[in-house]
Design a protein around this motif. Structure first.
Motif, mmCIF file in Angstrom:
data_model
loop_
_atom_site.group_PDB
_atom_site.id
_atom_site.type_symbol
_atom_site.label_atom_id
_atom_site.label_comp_id
_atom_site.label_asym_id
_atom_site.label_seq_id
_atom_site.Cartn_x
_atom_site.Cartn_y
_atom_site.Cartn_z
ATOM 1 N N ASN A 1 1.127 -1.292 0.352
ATOM 2 C CA ASN A 1 -0.269 0.076 -0.074
ATOM 3 C C ASN A 1 0.922 0.885 0.036
ATOM 4 N N TYR A 2 2.419 1.636 -0.776
ATOM 5 C CA TYR A 2 2.822 2.909 -1.387
ATOM 6 C C TYR A 2 2.411 3.493 -1.906
ATOM 7 N N ASP A 3 1.778 4.648 -0.628
ATOM 8 C CA ASP A 3 1.284 6.015 -1.465
ATOM 9 C C ASP A 3 1.416 7.100 -0.863
ATOM 10 N N PHE A 4 0.316 8.031 -0.916
ATOM 11 C CA PHE A 4 0.989 9.375 -0.237
ATOM 12 C C PHE A 4 0.685 8.998 1.165
ATOM 13 N N ALA A 5 -0.507 8.627 1.934
ATOM 14 C CA ALA A 5 -0.934 8.367 3.147
ATOM 15 C C ALA A 5 0.165 6.979 4.265
ATOM 16 N N HIS A 6 1.057 6.390 3.119
ATOM 17 C CA HIS A 6 2.121 5.686 4.073
ATOM 18 C C HIS A 6 2.935 4.920 3.148
ATOM 19 N N ILE A 7 3.945 6.880 3.741
ATOM 20 C CA ILE A 7 5.542 6.938 3.598
ATOM 21 C C ILE A 7 5.987 6.512 4.352
ATOM 22 N N PRO A 8 7.275 5.501 4.290
ATOM 23 C CA PRO A 8 8.336 5.488 5.237
ATOM 24 C C PRO A 8 9.132 6.318 5.252
ATOM 25 N N PRO A 9 9.957 6.499 6.720
ATOM 26 C CA PRO A 9 9.744 5.509 7.792
ATOM 27 C C PRO A 9 8.672 6.388 8.839
ATOM 28 N N ALA A 10 7.378 7.079 7.780
ATOM 29 C CA ALA A 10 7.326 7.546 9.343
ATOM 30 C C ALA A 10 5.410 6.986 9.388
ATOM 31 N N MET A 11 5.175 6.026 8.093
ATOM 32 C CA MET A 11 4.124 5.153 8.597
ATOM 33 C C MET A 11 5.017 3.618 7.349
ATOM 34 N N LEU A 12 4.418 3.120 8.133
ATOM 35 C CA LEU A 12 4.807 1.533 7.678
ATOM 36 C C LEU A 12 4.163 1.171 6.457
ATOM 37 N N LEU A 13 4.939 0.177 5.790
ATOM 38 C CA LEU A 13 3.691 -0.497 5.359
ATOM 39 C C LEU A 13 3.462 -1.596 4.910
ATOM 40 N N ASP A 14 2.506 -1.909 4.276
ATOM 41 C CA ASP A 14 1.801 -3.295 4.933
ATOM 42 C C ASP A 14 1.531 -3.968 3.218
ATOM 43 N N TRP A 15 1.163 -5.877 3.252
ATOM 44 C CA TRP A 15 0.513 -6.769 1.922
ATOM 45 C C TRP A 15 -0.227 -6.423 2.392
ATOM 46 N N ILE A 16 -0.996 -6.369 0.786
ATOM 47 C CA ILE A 16 -2.682 -5.800 0.336
ATOM 48 C C ILE A 16 -2.612 -6.967 -0.587
ATOM 49 N N GLY A 17 -1.947 -8.007 -1.191
ATOM 50 C CA GLY A 17 -2.256 -8.788 -2.025
ATOM 51 C C GLY A 17 -2.177 -8.277 -3.587
ATOM 52 N N PHE A 18 -3.404 -8.607 -4.578
ATOM 53 C CA PHE A 18 -3.609 -7.780 -5.660
ATOM 54 C C PHE A 18 -4.458 -6.773 -4.946
ATOM 55 N N LYS A 19 -4.577 -5.686 -4.875
ATOM 56 C CA LYS A 19 -5.431 -5.279 -4.509
ATOM 57 C C LYS A 19 -5.484 -4.262 -5.461
ATOM 58 N N ASN A 20 -4.228 -3.753 -5.271
ATOM 59 C CA ASN A 20 -3.721 -2.539 -6.760
ATOM 60 C C ASN A 20 -4.163 -2.831 -7.880
ATOM 61 N N PHE A 21 -4.491 -4.465 -8.064
ATOM 62 C CA PHE A 21 -4.647 -4.986 -9.764
ATOM 63 C C PHE A 21 -5.952 -4.965 -9.421
ATOM 64 N N THR A 22 -6.751 -5.523 -8.878
ATOM 65 C CA THR A 22 -7.986 -5.231 -8.795
ATOM 66 C C THR A 22 -8.993 -3.706 -8.837
ATOM 67 N N SER A 23 -7.679 -2.858 -7.875
ATOM 68 C CA SER A 23 -8.493 -1.490 -7.982
ATOM 69 C C SER A 23 -8.474 -1.030 -9.677
ATOM 70 N N MET A 24 -7.361 -1.197 -10.326
ATOM 71 C CA MET A 24 -7.410 -1.008 -11.574
ATOM 72 C C MET A 24 -7.887 -1.454 -12.945
ATOM 73 N N PHE A 25 -8.200 -2.766 -12.465
ATOM 74 C CA PHE A 25 -9.305 -3.142 -13.256
ATOM 75 C C PHE A 25 -10.738 -2.985 -12.615
ATOM 76 N N PHE A 26 -11.469 -2.633 -11.296
ATOM 77 C CA PHE A 26 -13.104 -3.367 -10.895
ATOM 78 C C PHE A 26 -13.432 -1.917 -9.665
ATOM 79 N N LEU A 27 -12.001 -1.046 -9.726
ATOM 80 C CA LEU A 27 -12.648 0.101 -9.144
ATOM 81 C C LEU A 27 -13.323 1.298 -10.186
ATOM 82 N N SER A 28 -14.010 1.841 -10.274
ATOM 83 C CA SER A 28 -14.572 2.900 -10.962
ATOM 84 C C SER A 28 -13.274 3.825 -11.674
#
Length: 429
Positions: free
Chosen positions: A153-180
């Motif tokens: 989930n590496y984005d503007f709301a999760h920029i190390p080291p201020a915030m930790l990254l998390d594994w989110i699986g295929f969410k980025n790919f599903t968002s690209m194809f299914f999030l309007s």
């Protein structure tokens, strides 16, 4: 001659170096043992924690840098793969050397003999191995980091080291194809990328073939002069030409609207043409950059096709003339098939290059005009959209990584299919 037990040599090499010592290769065996001990020490003092951190990506904000953990973990993966390759080679080496000894072949024992053996039998490997190792850490390493980043989930709301990254699986790919919102942007950008690639590349190939065929005719005078003129777009740095065209196509003060269209309206007042909004109308911007790429890209095709045409025997054309073939028939039956038989793989590389032609899109109008959502402009292609995703006010690094992977799969997959169909990798007669 002492007979070696091949299976025993291979079993001993389960611990790298012991099989070599059994075969009497003391120097090689000691070297393999040192490599084994070095890897074990590295894994104990850093490798294990690197793998653990890669799985967790940290637990305490401002103390754990998830991005660095990902990078170190990726590096550890590559080091482990390199060691596995070494380990397999060690097993093969122990077995192979034992077989050579049993067959009465001479094997190397001293430093001098090892050096001579490398030069005589493995010189090609000696030269290419450093290049392969360098390629692993300069090409494969960044690609692997990008691959892993696409699943976080590496984005503007999760920029190390201020915030930790998390594994989110295929969410980025599903968002690209299914999030309007992202789906609409991806479809628009991907669709234009395909249109841009096909139109711009096909145009430059057509112009390159046409100029080469015409300039190669016997009745053409001053071929060298025309050759120099045709090479000018290639000789001038592309970014200079693109920036110049950006000014030439300016809506209010550009040469196209002011001089060219102005002169036309003066000479042909009954067919008046209104100034064209090259930089502010998405359709005309697309038309402009396709035409510009055709002009910038054709010299390379021209040079290549000229060389191919000069290699076609004149006897073929003479025989076709005697058989009553027309100019177009000779072009369709002799010239064009020869060109495609030789240059088809090169044409594929031109399509793949334009698929990722960032400079043409960004330097001309920064991917504008207009906005199709998610930071993408009206003429942005996938590669320029990735740039904006990572440099905008709200960067989306993981989404950009996901788009990068999609681009890579598309380009590599299509290229391999075309190369296979055109037999580009075959080295036959």
């Amino acid at each position: 001659m002492q007979v070696k037990d091949v299976k025993k040599a291979q079993r001993l090499s389960i611990i790298p170096g012991l099989g070599q010592l059994y075969n009497g290769q003391t120097i090689k065996g000691v070297g393999f043992i040192i490599i084994l001990l070095a890897f074990i020490a590295e894994f104990i003092f850093g490798g294990f924690s690197a793998f653990a951190n890669l799985v967790t990506l940290g637990s305490v904000s401002m103390e754990d840098n998830s991005l660095f953990m990902m990078i170190y973990g990726t590096l550890q993966i590559l080091l482990t793969i390199v060691f596995i390759v070494f380990y397999i080679a060690n097993l093969y080496d122990a077995k192979h050397v034992a077989q050579l000894i049993n067959n009465g072949k001479k094997v190397s024992h001293t430093f001098k003999e090892l050096g001579a053996s490398l030069v005589d039998g493995g010189f090609a490997y000696l030269l290419t191995t450093p290049a392969y190792i360098l390629m692993v850490f300069t090409i494969v390493f960044p690609v692997l980091v990008t691959l892993l980043m696409a699943f976080t989930n590496y984005d503007f709301a999760h920029i190390p080291p201020a915030m930790l990254l998390d594994w989110i699986g295929f969410k980025n790919f599903t968002s690209m194809f299914f999030l309007s919102s992202y789906r609409a942007t991806f479809n628009a950008v991907f669709g234009w990328t395909v249109i841009w690639t096909v139109c711009a590349t096909t145009l430059q190939i057509i112009i390159g073939i046409a100029t080469a065929v015409i300039a190669n005719q016997n009745f053409i005078k001053g071929k060298r002069f025309f050759g120099v003129i045709f090479l000018l777009p290639w000789a001038i740095p592309a970014f200079v030409s693109i920036m110049s065209f950006s000014n030439i196509f300016n809506d209010s003060a550009g040469a196209i609207n002011v001089q060219v269209i102005g002169l036309w309206n003066t000479l042909v007042p009954f067919a008046h043409i209104a100034p064209i909004h090259w930089m502010t109308d998405t359709f005309w911007t697309k038309v402009a950059i396709i035409m510009i790429q055709g002009w910038l890209g054709f010299p390379y095709i021209y040079v290549m096709i000229t060389g191919i045409l000069q290699a076609i025997p004149e006897d073929l054309y003479e025989a076709a003339t005697l058989d009553g073939a027309t100019v177009m028939q000779k072009f369709n039956k002799i010239t064009l098939p020869t060109i495609f038989a030789i240059a088809a793989p090169i044409f594929v590389t031109q399509y793949t290059f334009n698929f990722n032609n960032f400079s043409m899109i960004y330097l001309f109008n920064q991917g504008g005009p207009g906005d199709v959502g998610a930071n993408a402009g009206g003429t942005d292609i996938l590669i320029s959209w990735i740039y904006k995703l990572t440099t905008g006010t709200s960067p989306q690094y993981s989404l950009a990584a996901a788009v990068t992977l999609i681009i890579s799969v598309l380009v590599i997959g299509i290229s391999l299919i075309v190369f296979k169909k055109t037999h580009a990798f075959e080295m036959g007669d």
